[in-house]
Design a protein around this motif. Structure first.
Motif, PDB file in Angstrom:
ATOM      1  N   LEU A   1      91.005  52.348  37.386  1.00 31.36           N
ATOM      2  CA  LEU A   1      91.798  53.376  38.183  1.00 31.36           C
ATOM      3  C   LEU A   1      92.742  52.445  39.546  1.00 31.36           C
ATOM      4  CD1 LEU A   1      90.045  56.619  38.560  1.00 31.36           C
ATOM      5  CD2 LEU A   1      91.718  56.197  37.166  1.00 31.36           C
ATOM      6  N   THR A   2      93.521  52.611  39.827  1.00 29.83           N
ATOM      7  CA  THR A   2      94.883  51.918  40.582  1.00 29.83           C
ATOM      8  C   THR A   2      93.708  52.860  42.298  1.00 29.83           C
ATOM      9  OG1 THR A   2      96.274  53.825  40.573  1.00 29.83           O
ATOM     10  CG2 THR A   2      96.451  51.947  39.285  1.00 29.83           C
ATOM     11  N   ALA A   3      94.487  52.280  42.888  1.00 29.13           N
ATOM     12  CA  ALA A   3      94.404  53.388  44.597  1.00 29.13           C
ATOM     13  C   ALA A   3      94.432  53.983  44.576  1.00 29.13           C
ATOM     14  CB  ALA A   3      95.091  51.837  45.689  1.00 29.13           C
ATOM     15  N   GLY A   4      95.897  53.931  44.222  1.00 30.62           N
ATOM     16  CA  GLY A   4      96.322  55.747  44.076  1.00 30.62           C
ATOM     17  C   GLY A   4      95.733  56.536  43.646  1.00 30.62           C
ATOM     18  N   ALA A   5      94.898  56.684  42.226  1.00 31.59           N
ATOM     19  CA  ALA A   5      94.211  57.071  41.769  1.00 31.59           C
ATOM     20  C   ALA A   5      93.540  57.617  42.021  1.00 31.59           C
ATOM     21  CB  ALA A   5      94.219  56.782  40.178  1.00 31.59           C
ATOM     22  N   ARG A   6      92.496  56.215  42.739  1.00 29.41           N
ATOM     23  CA  ARG A   6      91.479  56.854  43.360  1.00 29.41           C
ATOM     24  C   ARG A   6      91.544  57.626  44.720  1.00 29.41           C
ATOM     25  NH1 ARG A   6      91.166  51.151  42.610  1.00 29.41           N
ATOM     26  NH2 ARG A   6      91.278  50.641  44.775  1.00 29.41           N
ATOM     27  N   TYR A   7      92.921  57.010  45.371  1.00 29.93           N
ATOM     28  CA  TYR A   7      92.565  57.819  47.063  1.00 29.93           C
ATOM     29  C   TYR A   7      93.341  59.773  46.724  1.00 29.93           C
ATOM     30  CZ  TYR A   7      95.916  59.827  50.795  1.00 29.93           C
ATOM     31  OH  TYR A   7      96.279  60.370  51.243  1.00 29.93           O
ATOM     32  N   ASN A   8      93.644  60.204  45.755  1.00 30.56           N
ATOM     33  CA  ASN A   8      94.045  61.523  44.996  1.00 30.56           C
ATOM     34  C   ASN A   8      92.876  61.827  44.712  1.00 30.56           C
ATOM     35  OD1 ASN A   8      96.937  61.153  45.399  1.00 30.56           O
ATOM     36  ND2 ASN A   8      97.658  60.250  43.135  1.00 30.56           N
ATOM     37  N   LEU A   9      92.377  61.047  43.373  1.00 34.22           N
ATOM     38  CA  LEU A   9      90.892  62.002  43.143  1.00 34.22           C
ATOM     39  C   LEU A   9      89.783  61.979  44.915  1.00 34.22           C
ATOM     40  CD1 LEU A   9      88.594  62.669  41.000  1.00 34.22           C
ATOM     41  CD2 LEU A   9      87.401  60.376  40.995  1.00 34.22           C
ATOM     42  N   LEU A  10      89.894  61.286  45.611  1.00 33.05           N
ATOM     43  CA  LEU A  10      89.289  61.588  46.910  1.00 33.05           C
ATOM     44  C   LEU A  10      88.761  62.399  47.597  1.00 33.05           C
ATOM     45  CD1 LEU A  10      88.089  57.658  47.173  1.00 33.05           C
ATOM     46  CD2 LEU A  10      86.535  59.621  46.299  1.00 33.05           C
ATOM     47  N   LEU A  11      91.218  62.473  47.343  1.00 33.45           N
ATOM     48  CA  LEU A  11      91.699  63.539  48.551  1.00 33.45           C
ATOM     49  C   LEU A  11      91.176  65.451  48.075  1.00 33.45           C
ATOM     50  CD1 LEU A  11      93.008  64.059  51.393  1.00 33.45           C
ATOM     51  CD2 LEU A  11      95.263  63.907  49.736  1.00 33.45           C
ATOM     52  N   LEU A  12      91.318  64.881  46.786  1.00 32.60           N
ATOM     53  CA  LEU A  12      90.648  66.579  45.892  1.00 32.60           C
ATOM     54  C   LEU A  12      89.841  67.396  45.928  1.00 32.60           C
ATOM     55  CD1 LEU A  12      91.991  68.469  43.713  1.00 32.60           C
ATOM     56  CD2 LEU A  12      91.229  66.667  42.062  1.00 32.60           C
ATOM     57  N   SER A  13      88.854  65.569  45.643  1.00 29.22           N
ATOM     58  CA  SER A  13      87.753  66.798  46.117  1.00 29.22           C
ATOM     59  C   SER A  13      87.090  66.885  47.292  1.00 29.22           C
ATOM     60  CB  SER A  13      86.600  65.199  45.783  1.00 29.22           C
ATOM     61  OG  SER A  13      86.726  65.074  44.277  1.00 29.22           O
ATOM     62  N   GLN A  14      88.196  66.306  48.184  1.00 27.12           N
ATOM     63  CA  GLN A  14      87.547  66.176  49.998  1.00 27.12           C
ATOM     64  C   GLN A  14      87.892  67.978  50.288  1.00 27.12           C
ATOM     65  OE1 GLN A  14      89.259  64.824  53.432  1.00 27.12           O
ATOM     66  NE2 GLN A  14      87.180  64.185  54.213  1.00 27.12           N
ATOM     67  N   THR A  15      89.467  68.089  49.058  1.00 30.27           N
ATOM     68  CA  THR A  15      90.306  69.381  49.720  1.00 30.27           C
ATOM     69  C   THR A  15      88.756  70.216  48.514  1.00 30.27           C
ATOM     70  OG1 THR A  15      92.728  68.719  49.710  1.00 30.27           O
ATOM     71  CG2 THR A  15      92.524  70.750  49.042  1.00 30.27           C
ATOM     72  N   LEU A  16      88.818  70.423  47.993  1.00 31.92           N
ATOM     73  CA  LEU A  16      87.487  71.365  46.965  1.00 31.92           C
ATOM     74  C   LEU A  16      86.965  71.871  47.400  1.00 31.92           C
ATOM     75  CD1 LEU A  16      87.549  72.793  43.908  1.00 31.92           C
ATOM     76  CD2 LEU A  16      86.774  70.338  43.007  1.00 31.92           C
ATOM     77  N   VAL A  17      85.834  70.780  48.463  1.00 36.22           N
ATOM     78  CA  VAL A  17      84.643  71.247  49.441  1.00 36.22           C
ATOM     79  C   VAL A  17      85.355  72.511  50.593  1.00 36.22           C
ATOM     80  CG1 VAL A  17      82.682  70.510  50.774  1.00 36.22           C
ATOM     81  CG2 VAL A  17      83.402  68.954  48.777  1.00 36.22           C
ATOM     82  N   PHE A  18      86.867  71.666  51.168  1.00 31.84           N
ATOM     83  CA  PHE A  18      86.987  72.765  52.530  1.00 31.84           C
ATOM     84  C   PHE A  18      87.435  74.052  51.542  1.00 31.84           C
ATOM     85  CE2 PHE A  18      90.697  74.270  53.859  1.00 31.84           C
ATOM     86  CZ  PHE A  18      90.616  74.798  55.484  1.00 31.84           C
ATOM     87  N   LEU A  19      87.802  74.089  50.184  1.00 30.23           N
ATOM     88  CA  LEU A  19      88.094  75.635  49.800  1.00 30.23           C
ATOM     89  C   LEU A  19      87.327  76.478  49.074  1.00 30.23           C
ATOM     90  CD1 LEU A  19      91.376  74.293  47.595  1.00 30.23           C
ATOM     91  CD2 LEU A  19      91.517  75.233  50.178  1.00 30.23           C
ATOM     92  N   LEU A  20      86.366  75.779  48.898  1.00 30.09           N
ATOM     93  CA  LEU A  20      84.834  76.724  48.879  1.00 30.09           C
ATOM     94  C   LEU A  20      84.421  76.938  49.244  1.00 30.09           C
ATOM     95  CD1 LEU A  20      83.332  74.550  45.618  1.00 30.09           C
ATOM     96  CD2 LEU A  20      84.444  76.730  45.238  1.00 30.09           C
ATOM     97  N   PHE A  21      84.196  75.979  50.953  1.00 28.85           N
ATOM     98  CA  PHE A  21      83.879  76.761  52.277  1.00 28.85           C
ATOM     99  C   PHE A  21      84.763  77.539  52.356  1.00 28.85           C
ATOM    100  CE2 PHE A  21      83.307  76.459  56.579  1.00 28.85           C
ATOM    101  CZ  PHE A  21      82.314  76.630  56.657  1.00 28.85           C
TER     102      PHE A  21
END
Length: 260
Positions: free
Chosen positions: A35-55
């Motif tokens: 995975l490119t750095a951009g893809a890794r970045y998007n995946l991690l940012l999506l993960s953090q956003t999902l944690v926030f939305l679930l909270f």
């Protein structure tokens, strides 16, 4: 108070949800190392956003079912007394301290908000105090903005109060360049670092970082959120480095300039 119980319950659930999301994201990253750095970045940012939305969902769900939570709080308080080991529940123990935990959360949130505002004011003071750069570097800045299709009008400031180059602002972005950078770097190195900061502007990283900081303030109690945030920032810098390497003829000069 019912609100403190709802909040504590949401925090308790958030920790478990965050661990699951983090493990899934790590599994994806390990399974696809290409995975490119951009893809890794998007995946991690999506993960953090999902944690926030679930909270947030946990809190809204608790508010909706506050009567059920109140009954659960009374039950947890009753069962907080010593019981046989096989009936021990971490959740019951935590819920019995919901009043204290809720108060500590709001105190911690207030401290993080104050630090956040202080950081914004400090950057604002630099923006008002630094000297606008003109001449050769302004021409280079304008040329690179055109080449990268950056439509915002980007300012370039320099001074002795900044130790490292950085970018601030979204609608009217500004790049801060320390005086030492102009004195110690070659033209090629300085231009490459300037390009790195422009990459942040092109990617709207300042706005994304503000949103990310806001999520981290709300989730300051969650170590998984901070771990994801650290990885996101690392991948963000790698993304900008990749853009520099793709547009410069001498990547080694850029790499050398980073350590000066």
């Amino acid at each position: 108070m019912e609100m403190f119980f709802i909040l504590t319950e949401a925090m308790y659930r958030s920790l478990g949800q965050a661990i699951v999301i983090y493990l899934v994201s790590r599994l994806v990253l390990l399974s696809f190392p290409q995975l490119t750095a951009g893809a890794r970045y998007n995946l991690l940012l999506l993960s953090q956003t999902l944690v926030f939305l679930l909270f947030c969902f946990n809190i809204f769900e608790g508010l909706r079912d506050w009567e059920q939570y109140t009954a659960s709080a009374a039950f947890a308080a009753q069962n907080a007394e010593p019981v046989p080991a096989r009936f021990f529940s971490i959740r019951s123990l935590i819920m019995s301290k919901a009043d204290v935990i809720g108060k500590l959360y709001f105190i911690g949130l207030g401290v993080h908000i104050l630090l956040f505002v202080y950081g914004l004011l400090r950057v604002r003071s630099l923006r008002n105090a630094e000297t606008i750069t003109s001449g050769e570097w302004s021409m280079k800045l304008e040329a690179w903005c055109t080449r990268l299709n950056i439509r915002q009008r980007v300012g370039l400031l320099t001074g002795e109060k900044t130790g490292v180059p950085f970018t601030a602002g979204f609608l009217k972005p500004v790049i801060y360049f320390p005086v030492t950078a102009f004195n110690n770097l070659t033209t090629e190195q300085g231009e490459a670092i300037l390009l790195h900061e422009l990459a942040h502007i092109k990617r709207n990283d300042y706005l994304v970082n503000l949103i990310q900081k806001s999520m981290e303030m709300v989730l300051f109690f969650n170590p998984v959120c901070w771990s994801l945030g650290s990885e996101i920032r690392r991948e963000r810098e790698i993304c900008c480095d990749d853009l520099v390497v793709a547009h410069t003829s001498d990547p080694r000069a850029y790499a050398h300039g980073l350590f000066i």
